[in-house]
Enzyme design. Structure first.
Site, PDB file in Angstrom:
ATOM      1  N   LYS A 132       0.376  -1.276   0.114  1.00  0.00           N
ATOM      2  CA  LYS A 132      -0.490   0.360  -0.017  1.00  0.00           C
ATOM      3  C   LYS A 132       0.677   1.281   0.597  1.00  0.00           C
ATOM      4  O   LYS A 132       0.447   2.750  -0.636  1.00  0.00           O
ATOM      5  CB  LYS A 132      -1.082  -0.664   1.546  1.00  0.00           C
ATOM      6  CG  LYS A 132      -2.163  -1.331   1.012  1.00  0.00           C
ATOM      7  CD  LYS A 132      -3.352  -1.083   1.852  1.00  0.00           C
ATOM      8  CE  LYS A 132      -3.944  -2.003   1.800  1.00  0.00           C
ATOM      9  NZ  LYS A 132      -4.948  -2.450   2.903  1.00  0.00           N
ATOM     10  N   ASP A 143     -10.112   1.721   2.190  1.00  0.00           N
ATOM     11  CA  ASP A 143     -10.067   0.623   3.664  1.00  0.00           C
ATOM     12  C   ASP A 143     -10.268   1.174   4.741  1.00  0.00           C
ATOM     13  O   ASP A 143     -11.901   1.054   5.570  1.00  0.00           O
ATOM     14  CB  ASP A 143      -8.653   0.086   4.575  1.00  0.00           C
ATOM     15  CG  ASP A 143      -7.676  -0.461   3.072  1.00  0.00           C
ATOM     16  OD1 ASP A 143      -8.988  -1.343   2.733  1.00  0.00           O
ATOM     17  OD2 ASP A 143      -6.715  -0.695   3.125  1.00  0.00           O
TER      18      ASP A 143
HETATM   19  P1  NDP Z   1      -0.035  -5.776  10.465  1.00  0.00           P
HETATM   20  O1  NDP Z   1      -0.308  -6.966  10.371  1.00  0.00           O
HETATM   21  O2  NDP Z   1       1.881  -5.997   9.878  1.00  0.00           O
HETATM   22  O3  NDP Z   1       0.679  -5.980  11.906  1.00  0.00           O
HETATM   23  C1  NDP Z   1       1.225  -4.473  12.382  1.00  0.00           C
HETATM   24  C2  NDP Z   1       0.925  -3.615  13.723  1.00  0.00           C
HETATM   25  O4  NDP Z   1       0.688  -4.842  14.161  1.00  0.00           O
HETATM   26  C3  NDP Z   1       2.054  -3.467  14.086  1.00  0.00           C
HETATM   27  O5  NDP Z   1       1.224  -2.659  15.482  1.00  0.00           O
HETATM   28  C4  NDP Z   1       2.377  -4.999  15.192  1.00  0.00           C
HETATM   29  O6  NDP Z   1       3.530  -4.743  15.973  1.00  0.00           O
HETATM   30  C5  NDP Z   1       1.304  -5.172  15.660  1.00  0.00           C
HETATM   31  N1  NDP Z   1       1.412  -7.677  15.413  1.00  0.00           N
HETATM   32  C6  NDP Z   1       1.414  -7.345  14.579  1.00  0.00           C
HETATM   33  N2  NDP Z   1       1.192  -9.131  14.748  1.00  0.00           N
HETATM   34  C7  NDP Z   1       1.470  -9.401  16.282  1.00  0.00           C
HETATM   35  C8  NDP Z   1       0.855 -10.416  17.142  1.00  0.00           C
HETATM   36  N3  NDP Z   1       0.994 -11.359  17.259  1.00  0.00           N
HETATM   37  N4  NDP Z   1       0.504  -9.836  18.043  1.00  0.00           N
HETATM   38  C9  NDP Z   1       0.368  -8.218  18.499  1.00  0.00           C
HETATM   39  N5  NDP Z   1       0.793  -7.777  17.584  1.00  0.00           N
HETATM   40  C10 NDP Z   1       1.293  -8.027  16.154  1.00  0.00           C
HETATM   41  O7  NDP Z   1      -0.532  -4.825   9.179  1.00  0.00           O
HETATM   42  P2  NDP Z   1      -1.195  -3.931   8.758  1.00  0.00           P
HETATM   43  O8  NDP Z   1      -2.017  -3.000   9.140  1.00  0.00           O
HETATM   44  O9  NDP Z   1      -1.024  -4.403   6.743  1.00  0.00           O
HETATM   45  O10 NDP Z   1      -2.809  -5.500   8.381  1.00  0.00           O
HETATM   46  C11 NDP Z   1      -3.666  -5.657  10.313  1.00  0.00           C
HETATM   47  C12 NDP Z   1      -4.716  -6.551   9.620  1.00  0.00           C
HETATM   48  O11 NDP Z   1      -5.929  -6.371   8.795  1.00  0.00           O
HETATM   49  C13 NDP Z   1      -3.911  -7.951   9.102  1.00  0.00           C
HETATM   50  O12 NDP Z   1      -4.277  -8.752   9.707  1.00  0.00           O
HETATM   51  C14 NDP Z   1      -5.191  -7.765   7.543  1.00  0.00           C
HETATM   52  O13 NDP Z   1      -4.975  -8.338   6.972  1.00  0.00           O
HETATM   53  C15 NDP Z   1      -6.024  -6.657   7.779  1.00  0.00           C
HETATM   54  N6  NDP Z   1      -6.500  -6.584   7.233  1.00  0.00           N
HETATM   55  C16 NDP Z   1      -8.039  -6.125   7.164  1.00  0.00           C
HETATM   56  C17 NDP Z   1      -8.594  -5.497   6.421  1.00  0.00           C
HETATM   57  C18 NDP Z   1     -10.384  -5.826   5.184  1.00  0.00           C
HETATM   58  O14 NDP Z   1     -10.850  -5.158   4.960  1.00  0.00           O
HETATM   59  N7  NDP Z   1     -10.643  -6.816   6.534  1.00  0.00           N
HETATM   60  C19 NDP Z   1      -8.013  -4.601   4.594  1.00  0.00           C
HETATM   61  C20 NDP Z   1      -7.498  -4.239   5.167  1.00  0.00           C
HETATM   62  C21 NDP Z   1      -5.725  -4.749   5.938  1.00  0.00           C
HETATM   63  P3  NDP Z   1       4.322  -4.668  16.048  1.00  0.00           P
HETATM   64  O15 NDP Z   1       4.273  -3.152  15.956  1.00  0.00           O
HETATM   65  O16 NDP Z   1       5.644  -4.368  17.808  1.00  0.00           O
HETATM   66  O17 NDP Z   1       6.165  -5.230  15.381  1.00  0.00           O
END
Ligand code: NDP
Length: 264
Positions: A65, A101
């Site tokens: 993105k 989004d």
């Molecule tokens: P990420 O999935 O890369 O997540 C990033 C954030 O989540 C960071 O703050 C990270 O913490 C934290 N994080 C990741 N894994 C864990 C874990 N196991 N435990 C605790 N914290 C965690 O970010 P995105 O923003 O790209 O996506 C987030 C979610 O949104 C995804 O699951 C995606 O599929 C979903 N999504 C859904 C959409 C829909 O239409 N329904 C549209 C867009 C996204 P840290 O900073 O410490 O690394």
């Protein structure tokens, strides 16, 4: 006029429902369009690939993105503000970028009577949705496992905390904005923290769709109404379709056809 071509770019992308959603809407609304999927390894090649494929528009999913943002010639105000683009439309050789989004998510949670919201996670999705929720008058607190990504939220005036520094309050909505639970069985925050905030919440929401995550399972055990990310996905798709077709169709009209993707 030649058939209009669209695609979703991502890595991975095989799981995406977007082709089905958009093709159902094209068919139902009599638009001569076709929507496919493209596994893109290298985000920097997005613009070149878009033109090589002869696309009219595209959606962009994880992890491209920010590259999509950089690939556009013209950005709408909100996409510019959040630095992430998930929808591109080609007009006269120029790429126009949008973020659907965040408005999709805003609509999805408007079903709840809520003011105070706790976000679990501070990634790209959290960034865009926190900005639009703030604009809409919600009070958003961001809780994240590590401090790095919280800095920019704090600069923008959000209340932020890491797990260690968190002082639980009452929140109307608790929202999982991480990918915890997507491909594993983890919770987005330590269970003790979740058990300190879920009992007084009105509802719990997850952006992950198509499965009940450990977070939603825990919330349901407390008798809370829950919502997964399906509505967010549907609504971002409808808003993208409005851009793809230059707002030729109304929201409900598109929804009528696109939502069939969730029952097939
Ligand atoms: P990420 O999935 O890369 O997540 C990033 C954030 O989540 C960071 O703050 C990270 O913490 C934290 N994080 C990741 N894994 C864990 C874990 N196991 N435990 C605790 N914290 C965690 O970010 P995105 O923003 O790209 O996506 C987030 C979610 O949104 C995804 O699951 C995606 O599929 C979903 N999504 C859904 C959409 C829909 O239409 N329904 C549209 C867009 C996204 P840290 O900073 O410490 O690394």
């Amino acid at each position: 006029m030649a058939k209009l071509l669209f695609a979703i770019f991502g890595n991975p992308v095989s799981h995406s429902k977007s082709p089905l959603m958009h093709n159902l809407a094209f068919k139902g609304l009599g638009v001569d369009g076709c929507y496919g999927r493209y596994h893109l390894e290298e985000g920097r090649q997005l613009r070149e690939t878009f033109f090589q494929l002869g696309l009219k528009g595209a959606n962009i999913t994880v992890p491209h993105k920010e590259h999509a943002y950089a690939a556009c010639d013209v950005l709408d105000g909100f996409a510019q503000k959040v630095g992430a683009v998930n929808t591109i439309v080609e007009r006269e050789g120029k790429l126009y970028g949008y973020n659907t989004d965040a408005p999709g998510f805003l609509k999805a949670i408007s079903a709840f009577d809520a003011q105070k919201v706790l976000f679990l996670g501070a990634g790209g999705t959290a960034r865009a949705t926190a900005a639009i929720l703030k604009e809409a008058g919600y009070e958003v607190t961001i809780l994240n496992r590590s401090a790095g990504r919280l800095e920019s939220f704090e600069k923008e005036g959000f209340a932020v905390a890491t797990f260690e520094a968190f002082d639980p309050q009452h929140y109307d909505l608790i929202i999982n904005m991480t990918s915890a639970g997507l491909e594993d069985d983890t919770l987005p925050a330590p269970k003790e923290i979740l058990e300190a905030v879920i009992p007084s919440a009105k509802a719990c929401v997850d952006v992950i769709y198509g499965k009940e995550t450990p977070f939603l399972k825990l919330s349901r055990r407390y008798g809370k109404p829950t919502k997964d990310g399906s509505d967010m996905l549907l609504y971002q798709g409808i808003i993208a379709f409005e851009y793809f077709t230059d707002r030729h169709f109304g929201f409900e009209e598109i929804e009528h056809h696109m939502k069939k993707a969730f029952t097939l």
